[in-house]
Design a protein around this motif. Sequence first.
Motif, PDB file in Angstrom:
ATOM      1  N   GLY A   1       0.790  -1.245   0.000  1.00  0.00           N
ATOM      2  CA  GLY A   1       0.000   0.000   0.000  1.00  0.00           C
ATOM      3  C   GLY A   1       0.809   1.276   0.000  1.00  0.00           C
ATOM      4  N   LYS A   2       2.140   1.207  -0.243  1.00  0.00           N
ATOM      5  CA  LYS A   2       2.952   2.429  -0.212  1.00  0.00           C
ATOM      6  C   LYS A   2       4.087   2.341  -1.222  1.00  0.00           C
ATOM      7  N   LEU A   3       4.057   3.256  -2.203  1.00  0.00           N
ATOM      8  CA  LEU A   3       5.113   3.275  -3.214  1.00  0.00           C
ATOM      9  C   LEU A   3       6.332   4.026  -2.705  1.00  0.00           C
ATOM     10  N   LYS A   4       7.527   3.511  -3.075  1.00  0.00           N
ATOM     11  CA  LYS A   4       8.760   4.188  -2.647  1.00  0.00           C
ATOM     12  C   LYS A   4       9.675   4.510  -3.831  1.00  0.00           C
ATOM     13  N   GLY A   5       9.388   4.009  -5.015  1.00  0.00           N
ATOM     14  CA  GLY A   5      10.268   4.178  -6.170  1.00  0.00           C
ATOM     15  C   GLY A   5      10.188   5.579  -6.760  1.00  0.00           C
ATOM     16  N   PRO A   6      10.890   5.802  -7.896  1.00  0.00           N
ATOM     17  CA  PRO A   6      10.922   7.124  -8.528  1.00  0.00           C
ATOM     18  C   PRO A   6       9.509   7.718  -8.674  1.00  0.00           C
ATOM     19  N   ASP A   7       9.320   8.911  -8.117  1.00  0.00           N
ATOM     20  CA  ASP A   7       7.964   9.464  -8.063  1.00  0.00           C
ATOM     21  C   ASP A   7       7.674  10.426  -9.217  1.00  0.00           C
ATOM     22  N   ALA A   8       6.450  10.938  -9.220  1.00  0.00           N
ATOM     23  CA  ALA A   8       6.017  11.829 -10.309  1.00  0.00           C
ATOM     24  C   ALA A   8       6.861  13.104 -10.338  1.00  0.00           C
ATOM     25  N   TRP A   9       7.398  13.524  -9.177  1.00  0.00           N
ATOM     26  CA  TRP A   9       8.239  14.717  -9.162  1.00  0.00           C
ATOM     27  C   TRP A   9       9.528  14.476  -9.963  1.00  0.00           C
ATOM     28  N   ARG A  10      10.097  13.288  -9.817  1.00  0.00           N
ATOM     29  CA  ARG A  10      11.287  12.953 -10.629  1.00  0.00           C
ATOM     30  C   ARG A  10      10.925  12.956 -12.106  1.00  0.00           C
ATOM     31  N   GLY A  11       9.743  12.452 -12.418  1.00  0.00           N
ATOM     32  CA  GLY A  11       9.280  12.459 -13.807  1.00  0.00           C
ATOM     33  C   GLY A  11       9.098  13.877 -14.313  1.00  0.00           C
ATOM     34  N   TYR A  12       8.507  14.719 -13.457  1.00  0.00           N
ATOM     35  CA  TYR A  12       8.291  16.134 -13.820  1.00  0.00           C
ATOM     36  C   TYR A  12       9.637  16.800 -14.095  1.00  0.00           C
ATOM     37  N   MET A  13      10.589  16.634 -13.174  1.00  0.00           N
ATOM     38  CA  MET A  13      11.882  17.326 -13.309  1.00  0.00           C
ATOM     39  C   MET A  13      12.655  16.847 -14.536  1.00  0.00           C
ATOM     40  N   ALA A  14      12.547  15.568 -14.864  1.00  0.00           N
ATOM     41  CA  ALA A  14      13.257  15.057 -16.045  1.00  0.00           C
ATOM     42  C   ALA A  14      12.696  15.712 -17.310  1.00  0.00           C
ATOM     43  N   THR A  15      11.372  15.801 -17.400  1.00  0.00           N
ATOM     44  CA  THR A  15      10.756  16.441 -18.579  1.00  0.00           C
ATOM     45  C   THR A  15      11.062  17.935 -18.587  1.00  0.00           C
ATOM     46  N   PHE A  16      11.076  18.549 -17.405  1.00  0.00           N
ATOM     47  CA  PHE A  16      11.360  19.990 -17.272  1.00  0.00           C
ATOM     48  C   PHE A  16      12.764  20.295 -17.820  1.00  0.00           C
ATOM     49  N   VAL A  17      13.764  19.561 -17.339  1.00  0.00           N
ATOM     50  CA  VAL A  17      15.150  19.801 -17.787  1.00  0.00           C
ATOM     51  C   VAL A  17      15.278  19.459 -19.282  1.00  0.00           C
ATOM     52  N   ALA A  18      14.623  18.372 -19.704  1.00  0.00           N
ATOM     53  CA  ALA A  18      14.690  17.959 -21.114  1.00  0.00           C
ATOM     54  C   ALA A  18      14.186  19.083 -22.027  1.00  0.00           C
ATOM     55  N   ASN A  19      13.151  19.779 -21.598  1.00  0.00           N
ATOM     56  CA  ASN A  19      12.610  20.884 -22.414  1.00  0.00           C
ATOM     57  C   ASN A  19      13.649  21.959 -22.677  1.00  0.00           C
ATOM     58  N   PHE A  20      14.469  22.261 -21.658  1.00  0.00           N
ATOM     59  CA  PHE A  20      15.517  23.276 -21.837  1.00  0.00           C
ATOM     60  C   PHE A  20      16.641  22.735 -22.730  1.00  0.00           C
ATOM     61  N   CYS A  21      16.884  21.432 -22.647  1.00  0.00           N
ATOM     62  CA  CYS A  21      17.891  20.821 -23.536  1.00  0.00           C
ATOM     63  C   CYS A  21      17.424  20.948 -24.986  1.00  0.00           C
ATOM     64  N   ILE A  22      16.136  20.750 -25.209  1.00  0.00           N
ATOM     65  CA  ILE A  22      15.589  20.870 -26.576  1.00  0.00           C
ATOM     66  C   ILE A  22      15.718  22.314 -27.065  1.00  0.00           C
ATOM     67  N   GLN A  23      15.451  23.266 -26.162  1.00  0.00           N
ATOM     68  CA  GLN A  23      15.622  24.694 -26.542  1.00  0.00           C
ATOM     69  C   GLN A  23      17.054  24.967 -26.970  1.00  0.00           C
ATOM     70  N   SER A  24      18.011  24.414 -26.219  1.00  0.00           N
ATOM     71  CA  SER A  24      19.420  24.618 -26.549  1.00  0.00           C
ATOM     72  C   SER A  24      19.752  23.969 -27.892  1.00  0.00           C
ATOM     73  N   GLN A  25      19.172  22.790 -28.101  1.00  0.00           N
ATOM     74  CA  GLN A  25      19.377  22.073 -29.368  1.00  0.00           C
ATOM     75  C   GLN A  25      18.888  22.919 -30.543  1.00  0.00           C
ATOM     76  N   LYS A  26      17.745  23.563 -30.352  1.00  0.00           N
ATOM     77  CA  LYS A  26      17.140  24.329 -31.449  1.00  0.00           C
ATOM     78  C   LYS A  26      17.832  25.662 -31.689  1.00  0.00           C
ATOM     79  N   THR A  27      18.328  26.267 -30.603  1.00  0.00           N
ATOM     80  CA  THR A  27      18.890  27.619 -30.727  1.00  0.00           C
ATOM     81  C   THR A  27      20.420  27.610 -30.804  1.00  0.00           C
TER      82      THR A  27
END
Length: 346
Positions: A302-328
Motif C-alpha cells: 500500500g505504499k510506493l517508494k520508487g521514482p515518483d512523479a516529481w522525478r518524472g516532472y523534473m526530467a521532462t522539465f530539464v529535457a525541455n531546456f535541452c531541446i531549446q538549446s538544441q534548437k537555438t
Amino acid sequence: MIQQISINKTLGIGIIGTGTIGQDHIKRCTNFLSGVKVVAVSDIDKKSAQNAISTYGLNAKAYESGDDLIHAKDVDAVIIASSGKTHAKYILSSIKAGKFIFCEKPLATTIEDCQAILDAEQKYGQRLVQVGFMRSYDRRYQELKQIVQSEKLGPILMVHAAHRNRQSSENFMSEMVITDTLIHEIDIFRWILKDEFVSVEMIFPRKTSKAKDILQDPQVAILKTRSGIMVNVELFVNCQYGYDIHCEIVGELGIANLPPPAAVSVSQNGKRYDQLFANWKDWFLEAYNIEIQEFINECLAGKLKGPDAWRGYMATFVANFCIQSQKTHSKIAIPIVKCPVFYSQQ
Ligand code: NAP
C-alpha cells in the motif's frame, strides 16, 4: 478523503501498450516475478494485445480501450508502456480510478501534462505514480550514489558520461536523443548528486554518415548543476558496435567509475576480449526485474517508494531546456523550481 486501496495477496496488473517493453514486462510478471498476475492487456492495435495473450499464455482479457482496462475490477495496478504522448491521459484516468500506476518514462511529454499529474496525485492525497527510471535499481548506480553521498570523493567537480546505442530506428529524430536517451542521465545524475541542473548547452560534433537526415548524431550535452558540477554526456545512438554506457564521477579526492556489466571475458588466438551487450534490455535486465518486483511488493503493502512523479516532472522539465538549446544552438539557463511538500516529505 483518501480512499483505502485494498488488494488481495496477488496483484492484478493491467498493461497498456504491448510493444517492446510492454511485452518484456508481461514476460517478467508472468515468468519471473512473484505476487502478481497479468489480468488485462490493451493496445491501440487490438491484434497486438491478443497476440501477447497467446504468446505468453496469459489468462487475461484484451481491452480495446486503455480506459476500460483501467476501470476493470480485477486490475489493481496499471503498467503504462504505450508511447510517451499517451502517458498523461492514462495516468490521469488511473489516478481518478484510485489505481497504482507504473509508467514508463517519460512521465508525460509536456510540462503542462506533468503538472496536471502532480496536481491530480496531490489532490488524491496519496502517492499512486511511479516512473520507470530503472537505473536507480541497478546496483552499480546505487553504489556510485552511495560513494558520492558518503563524501569519500570529496566535493564532486565533474561527471563524464556516455550513452551509446548500436543503431537507432528509422523515425528517431534529433529531439528524441533528449526525450528518449538523455532523459535517463538527467534523472540519474539528479538522483546521485542530489543537485539541480541550472544550465545546458547541446553541442553537435561532426555527424556520422550512419544517421538519417532527421537525426543529428552524435550530440553532447553539457549541463551544470547549482553547486557548479559540470556533467557532460556523449549521446551517440548509431555507434555501430553495441549498447554501451559510461560514467566517471570526478571528485576533489578521487574518481568513481561505473563498472562494465558482468560479461564473460574470452581469451583466444592471442587476444582477450569482453562481450558487449547488444541493447539496453540486457544491460539493465536485473534492474528491470528488481524495479517491477519492488513496485509489486509496494503496491501490495500500500505504499510506493520508487521514482515518483516529481522525478518524472523534473526530467521532462530539464529535457525541455535541452531541446531549446538544441534548437537555438546556445547555452540555456534552467530555472530552479521548488519541490512541492507532498513530494519532498515522501
Ligand atoms: P513500442 O514498441 O512502440 O510499443 C508501444 C506500444 O504502445 C505499441 O504497440 C503502440 O502501438 C502502442 N500504443 C500507441 N498508442 C497507444 C494508445 N493510445 N493506447 C494503447 N497503446 C498504444 O515502444 P516501446 O519501445 O515499448 O516504448 C514504450 C514506452 O516505454 C515509451 O514511453 C518508451 O520511452 C518507454 N521505454 C522505456 C525504456 C526504459 O529503459 N525504461 C526502454 C524502452 C522504452 P503502435 O505501434 O500501433 O503505435
